[in-house]
Design a protein around this motif. Structure first.
Motif, PDB file in Angstrom:
ATOM      1  N   LEU A  82      -3.286   0.202   9.470  1.00  0.00           N
ATOM      2  CA  LEU A  82      -2.926   1.297   8.564  1.00  0.00           C
ATOM      3  C   LEU A  82      -2.149   0.779   7.358  1.00  0.00           C
ATOM      4  CD1 LEU A  82      -1.885   3.954  11.238  1.00  0.00           C
ATOM      5  CD2 LEU A  82      -3.903   4.042   9.770  1.00  0.00           C
ATOM      6  N   ASN A  83      -2.332  -0.495   7.006  1.00  0.00           N
ATOM      7  CA  ASN A  83      -1.674  -1.044   5.823  1.00  0.00           C
ATOM      8  C   ASN A  83      -2.111  -0.300   4.566  1.00  0.00           C
ATOM      9  OD1 ASN A  83      -0.514  -2.997   7.451  1.00  0.00           O
ATOM     10  ND2 ASN A  83      -2.047  -4.567   6.952  1.00  0.00           N
ATOM     11  N   HIS A  84      -1.180  -0.096   3.637  1.00  0.00           N
ATOM     12  CA  HIS A  84      -1.461   0.471   2.312  1.00  0.00           C
ATOM     13  C   HIS A  84      -2.055   1.886   2.401  1.00  0.00           C
ATOM     14  CE1 HIS A  84      -1.058  -3.791   1.606  1.00  0.00           C
ATOM     15  NE2 HIS A  84      -2.225  -4.049   2.176  1.00  0.00           N
ATOM     16  N   HIS A  85      -1.623   2.686   3.362  1.00  0.00           N
ATOM     17  CA  HIS A  85      -2.155   4.049   3.492  1.00  0.00           C
ATOM     18  C   HIS A  85      -1.231   5.115   2.890  1.00  0.00           C
ATOM     19  CE1 HIS A  85      -5.509   2.814   5.981  1.00  0.00           C
ATOM     20  NE2 HIS A  85      -5.893   4.054   6.093  1.00  0.00           N
ATOM     21  N   LEU A 110       1.368  -1.618   9.673  1.00  0.00           N
ATOM     22  CA  LEU A 110       1.901  -0.534   8.842  1.00  0.00           C
ATOM     23  C   LEU A 110       2.533  -1.075   7.557  1.00  0.00           C
ATOM     24  CD1 LEU A 110       3.614   1.716  11.559  1.00  0.00           C
ATOM     25  CD2 LEU A 110       1.623   2.310  10.201  1.00  0.00           C
ATOM     26  N   ALA A 111       2.065  -2.218   7.075  1.00  0.00           N
ATOM     27  CA  ALA A 111       2.656  -2.809   5.873  1.00  0.00           C
ATOM     28  C   ALA A 111       2.415  -1.931   4.646  1.00  0.00           C
ATOM     29  CB  ALA A 111       2.063  -4.199   5.638  1.00  0.00           C
ATOM     30  N   ASP A 112       3.393  -1.944   3.741  1.00  0.00           N
ATOM     31  CA  ASP A 112       3.273  -1.260   2.447  1.00  0.00           C
ATOM     32  C   ASP A 112       2.925   0.214   2.613  1.00  0.00           C
ATOM     33  OD1 ASP A 112       3.140  -0.849  -0.302  1.00  0.00           O
ATOM     34  OD2 ASP A 112       1.028  -1.398  -0.404  1.00  0.00           O
ATOM     35  N   ASN A 113       3.804   0.944   3.306  1.00  0.00           N
ATOM     36  CA  ASN A 113       3.608   2.374   3.501  1.00  0.00           C
ATOM     37  C   ASN A 113       4.833   3.198   3.125  1.00  0.00           C
ATOM     38  OD1 ASN A 113       0.986   3.402   4.745  1.00  0.00           O
ATOM     39  ND2 ASN A 113       1.328   1.540   5.925  1.00  0.00           N
ATOM     40  N   TYR A 132       2.714  -0.512  25.786  1.00  0.00           N
ATOM     41  CA  TYR A 132       1.438  -1.179  25.570  1.00  0.00           C
ATOM     42  C   TYR A 132       1.386  -1.899  24.228  1.00  0.00           C
ATOM     43  CZ  TYR A 132      -0.048   1.478  29.625  1.00  0.00           C
ATOM     44  OH  TYR A 132      -0.144   1.989  30.895  1.00  0.00           O
ATOM     45  N   LEU A 133       2.157  -1.411  23.248  1.00  0.00           N
ATOM     46  CA  LEU A 133       2.151  -2.010  21.918  1.00  0.00           C
ATOM     47  C   LEU A 133       2.850  -3.368  21.957  1.00  0.00           C
ATOM     48  CD1 LEU A 133       1.094  -1.166  19.130  1.00  0.00           C
ATOM     49  CD2 LEU A 133       3.395  -0.391  18.584  1.00  0.00           C
ATOM     50  N   GLN A 134       2.155  -4.417  21.481  1.00  0.00           N
ATOM     51  CA  GLN A 134       2.686  -5.780  21.563  1.00  0.00           C
ATOM     52  C   GLN A 134       2.979  -6.405  20.203  1.00  0.00           C
ATOM     53  OE1 GLN A 134      -0.056  -8.072  23.939  1.00  0.00           O
ATOM     54  NE2 GLN A 134      -0.281  -6.409  25.416  1.00  0.00           N
ATOM     55  N   GLU A 135       2.266  -5.982  19.153  1.00  0.00           N
ATOM     56  CA  GLU A 135       2.440  -6.564  17.831  1.00  0.00           C
ATOM     57  C   GLU A 135       2.573  -5.461  16.789  1.00  0.00           C
ATOM     58  OE1 GLU A 135      -0.837  -9.156  17.077  1.00  0.00           O
ATOM     59  OE2 GLU A 135      -0.693 -10.159  19.026  1.00  0.00           O
ATOM     60  N   MET A 136       3.579  -5.601  15.908  1.00  0.00           N
ATOM     61  CA  MET A 136       3.786  -4.570  14.880  1.00  0.00           C
ATOM     62  C   MET A 136       4.152  -5.233  13.558  1.00  0.00           C
ATOM     63  SD  MET A 136       6.101  -1.099  14.972  1.00  0.00           S
ATOM     64  CE  MET A 136       7.717  -1.869  14.857  1.00  0.00           C
ATOM     65  N   ASN A 137       3.502  -4.771  12.490  1.00  0.00           N
ATOM     66  CA  ASN A 137       3.748  -5.263  11.139  1.00  0.00           C
ATOM     67  C   ASN A 137       4.290  -4.127  10.287  1.00  0.00           C
ATOM     68  OD1 ASN A 137       3.756  -6.398   8.613  1.00  0.00           O
ATOM     69  ND2 ASN A 137       1.544  -6.717   8.481  1.00  0.00           N
ATOM     70  N   ILE A 138       5.570  -4.226   9.906  1.00  0.00           N
ATOM     71  CA  ILE A 138       6.164  -3.214   9.016  1.00  0.00           C
ATOM     72  C   ILE A 138       6.739  -3.911   7.783  1.00  0.00           C
ATOM     73  CG2 ILE A 138       6.592  -1.353  10.662  1.00  0.00           C
ATOM     74  CD1 ILE A 138       9.396  -2.426  11.101  1.00  0.00           C
ATOM     75  N   SER A 139       5.985  -4.888   7.270  1.00  0.00           N
ATOM     76  CA  SER A 139       6.384  -5.609   6.057  1.00  0.00           C
ATOM     77  C   SER A 139       6.273  -4.722   4.829  1.00  0.00           C
ATOM     78  CB  SER A 139       5.489  -6.840   5.876  1.00  0.00           C
ATOM     79  OG  SER A 139       5.585  -7.707   6.984  1.00  0.00           O
ATOM     80  N   ASP A 140       7.027  -5.086   3.785  1.00  0.00           N
ATOM     81  CA  ASP A 140       6.939  -4.429   2.467  1.00  0.00           C
ATOM     82  C   ASP A 140       7.147  -2.924   2.555  1.00  0.00           C
ATOM     83  OD1 ASP A 140       6.226  -6.906   1.140  1.00  0.00           O
ATOM     84  OD2 ASP A 140       4.274  -6.713   2.101  1.00  0.00           O
ATOM     85  N   ASN A 141       8.244  -2.524   3.196  1.00  0.00           N
ATOM     86  CA  ASN A 141       8.511  -1.103   3.365  1.00  0.00           C
ATOM     87  C   ASN A 141       9.916  -0.689   2.922  1.00  0.00           C
ATOM     88  OD1 ASN A 141       6.327   0.619   4.581  1.00  0.00           O
ATOM     89  ND2 ASN A 141       6.214  -1.105   5.985  1.00  0.00           N
ATOM     90  N   ASP A 142      10.568  -1.505   2.102  1.00  0.00           N
ATOM     91  CA  ASP A 142      11.873  -1.135   1.527  1.00  0.00           C
ATOM     92  C   ASP A 142      12.890  -0.731   2.595  1.00  0.00           C
ATOM     93  OD1 ASP A 142      10.898  -1.441  -1.153  1.00  0.00           O
ATOM     94  OD2 ASP A 142       9.906   0.492  -0.945  1.00  0.00           O
TER      95      ASP A 142
END
Length: 459
Positions: A82-85, A110-113, A132-142
Motif C-alpha cells: 500500500l505504498n504511496h496510496h 505503508l511507505a509514503d502515506n 501473523y504480521l512479520q514485516e512492516m514498512n512505514i518509511s517516509d511518513n513524517d
C-alpha cells in the motif's frame, strides 16, 4: 449501539465509492473522536461475525474515508503493498482495524502515506492483537520524535511477531535515536531494521553504539544516508566489538573518513559475526583503506565489503587484496571498489590472490590500456560456452551445473558456485565471465538458481 451490519452489496461500484458516510454513521464517528486509536468496533458480536471485507468497509464508513480497492482484492495474500496510496491517519486506522483479525498478510508496505502519529498508534495497537504480521514498512511518513516514542514503547512491550521494521526517512534526530536505542537494547524480536535517510549524527551514533553492545537480536541494520562522522563511527564500532549477532551493516553515504575507517579496521580484526559491510561514499582514502586491510588480515566472517565512491587509488586497492591473500581463513567473496582504475599489474596480483581464494570477486572500474579485442574476449557469453560443451558431450546445461554442486541440488551459495566454476576445467572461464553468469543465475538472494539457465540464451 443497535446498528446492524449492512447487507452485502451486489455492485462493486457501490462498495468502492462510499466517500460520504450516512448521517447516522457520521454521528457515531463524531462520538469516537475522543478515542482516535481505539481499534474495536463497539459491538463485539458484530466484530467477530463480520467478514474481513465487510469489516474493512464498515471501518471506512466510521472513519469517513474511501475504501482502497487494492486492499480489498488482496486481503487473502501474504504480501500487501500500500505504498504511496495517500491513506493518511484515518485511512491507516481503517486498514489496521481490518488487519486485527487477518491471518494471511505477513508483509505490510505503508511507505509514503502521511500516516503521522495517529496512524502509528493504530498500527501498534493492531500489532498487539495480530500475531501473523512479520514485516512492516512505514518509511517516509513524517513520524518525528513522537512517532519514535510510540514505536519505542511498542518495542519495549515485546508483544508482537514483527521481525522486520523499515523506518527510513522519518525525520528521526538524536532524541529519537536515544528512544529507539533504549527499546532495542532489550527487544530481541526485531531481526532487520532500516533507519536510513534520517537525521542521526554523532550523538545518535553514541546511542546506537551502546544499543549494539547489548542487542542480541538484530541481524541486519541499515544506517545509510545519515550524518555520522568520526566520533559517531567510533561509538558505533565500540558497540560492534561486543556484538556477536549482527550479520549485515550498511553505513554508506555518511562521513566516517579515515578515523572511522581505523575504528572499522579494529572491529574487523575482532568481530567474527559480520558478513556484509557497506561503507561506500564515506571519504575514505588510501590511509583508511590501509587500516581496514589490517582488519581483513585476521577476519574470518566478512564476505562482502563495499568501498566504492571513496577517494582511494590503486595503492589502497592493492593493500586490500593482499591482506585477503595473507589471511588463509578469509571468507571474502565480493570486494567492490568500482570507482578505482587499475593496471594490468594489479590484475596479475589479483590473479594470485584468487588462486588462494577462488571464491573472491573484485569489482573495479577498468584496466588501464586494455585493448578492445582483449576486453571482448574477457566478456564472451559464458552460457554459450557451457551450452557448446553440453552439446558436445550430449548432456544438458542443467546437468553441467548440477555436477558442480556436491549436494546435487538446484541452488548453490554464490561464493561456492564461483569457487566451483573457477576450479572446474571442463569449460574454461575467467572471473569476469563467472561474474556475468552469477548475474543471470542469482535472483538477489545470495544463491544461484540453476533453473534460471533454462531461459533462452541471447544471441
Amino acid at each position: 449501539e443497535t446498528e446492524t451490519v449492512p447487507a452485502p452489496q451486489n455492485s462493486d461500484e457501490k462498495l468502492y465509492c462510499e466517500a460520504d458516510a450516512p448521517t447516522a454513521v457520521e454521528k457515531e464517528k463524531l462520538a469516537r473522536e475522543s478515542s482516535e486509536t481505539d481499534l474495536e468496533i463497539e459491538d463485539t458480536e458484530k466484530f467477530f461475525t463480520t467478514g474481513q471485507r465487510e469489516l474493512y468497509l464498515e471501518a471506512c464508513k466510521l472513519m469517513g474515508v474511501v475504501p482502497v480497492s487494492y486492499f480489498i482484492r488482496n486481503m487473502e495474500e501474504s504480501y500487501m503493498n500500500l505504498n504511496h496510496h495517500g491513506l493518511g491517519p484515518k485511512g491507516t486506522k481503517a486498514i489496521a482495524i481490518a488487519l486485527v483479525s487477518n491471518t494471511t498478510v505477513t508483509t505490510l508496505e505503508l511507505a509514503d502515506n502521511c500516516i503521522m502519529v495517529e496512524g502509528v498508534l493504530s498500527l501498534v495497537e493492531m500489532l498487539q492483537e495480530n500475531y501473523y504480521l512479520q514485516e512492516m514498512n512505514i518509511s517516509d511518513n513524517d513520524l518525528g520524535l513522537e512517532g519514535a516514542r510510540i514505536i519505542s514503547e511498542f518495542l519495549q512491550r515485546n508483544s508482537s511477531s514483527l521481525s522486520e521494521l523499515q523506518l527510513s526517512g522519518n525525520d528521526f534526530e538524536e532524541e529519537s535515536a536515544e528512544l529507539l536505542s533504549q527499546a532495542l537494547s532489550t527487544d530481541y524480536r526485531i531481526k532487520t531494521l532500516d533507519l536510513s535517510h534520517n537525521e542521526f549524527s554523532d550523538k545518535g551514533g553514541e546511542h546506537l553504539g551502546k544499543m549494539l553492545a547489548f542487542n542480541v537480536g538484530l541481524r541486519s541494520l541499515d544506517l545509510s544516508w545519515n550524518h555520522f562522522h568520526a566520533r559517531g563511527a567510533v561509538a558505533l564500532c565500540n558497540g560492534l566489538r561486543a556484538n556477536v549477532t549482527l550479520k549485515k551493516l550498511n553505513l554508506s553515504m555518511n562521513g566516517l573518513e579515515n578515523e572511522g575507517a581505523t575504528a572499522l579496521g579494529e572491529v574487523l580484526r575482532l568481530n567474527n559475526s559480520l558478513a556484509y559491510l557497506d561503507v561506500s561514499s564515506n571519504n575514505i582514502s588510501n590511509e583508511g583503506a590501509s587500516k581496514i586491510s589490517k582488519g581483513l588480515e585476521f577476519n574470518e566472517s566478512l564476505k562482502v565489503l563495499k568501498l566504492f565512491l571513496n577517494p582511494m587509488s590503486m595503492e589502497g586497492a592493492v593493500l586490500l587484496i593482499l591482506s585477503i591473500k595473507r589471511n588463509p581463513k578469509s571468507r571474502m567473496e565480493d570486494l567492490d571498489i568500482s570507482n578505482v582504475l587499475v593496471s594490468e599489474q594489479f590484475v596479475k596480483t589479483l590473479d594470485g590472490v584468487c588462486a588462494v581464494h577462488p571464491q573472491l570477486d573484485v569489482v573495479y572500474k577498468a584496466v588501464q590500456g586494455l585493448s578492445a579485442k582483449k576486453t571482448l574476449f574477457l566478456w564472451m557469453n559464458p552460457l554459450k560456452l557451457i551450452q557448446s560443451y553440453a552439446d558436445q558431450h550430449k548432456i544438458t546445461v542443467m546437468d553441467f551445473f548440477k555436477s558442480l554442486n556436491p549436494t546435487g541440488m538446484m541452488t548453490m551459495p554464490v561464493g561456492e558456485f564461483r569457487k566451483a566454476m573457477i576450479q572446474q576445467n571442463q569449460v574454461p572461464v575467467n572471473r569476469y565471465q563467472v561474474r556475468e553468469l552469477i548475474k543471470k543465475l542469482d535472483e538477489k538472494t545470495g544463491m544461484v538458481n540453476f533453473r534460471s539457465a533454462q531461459r533462452p540464451i541471447p544471441l
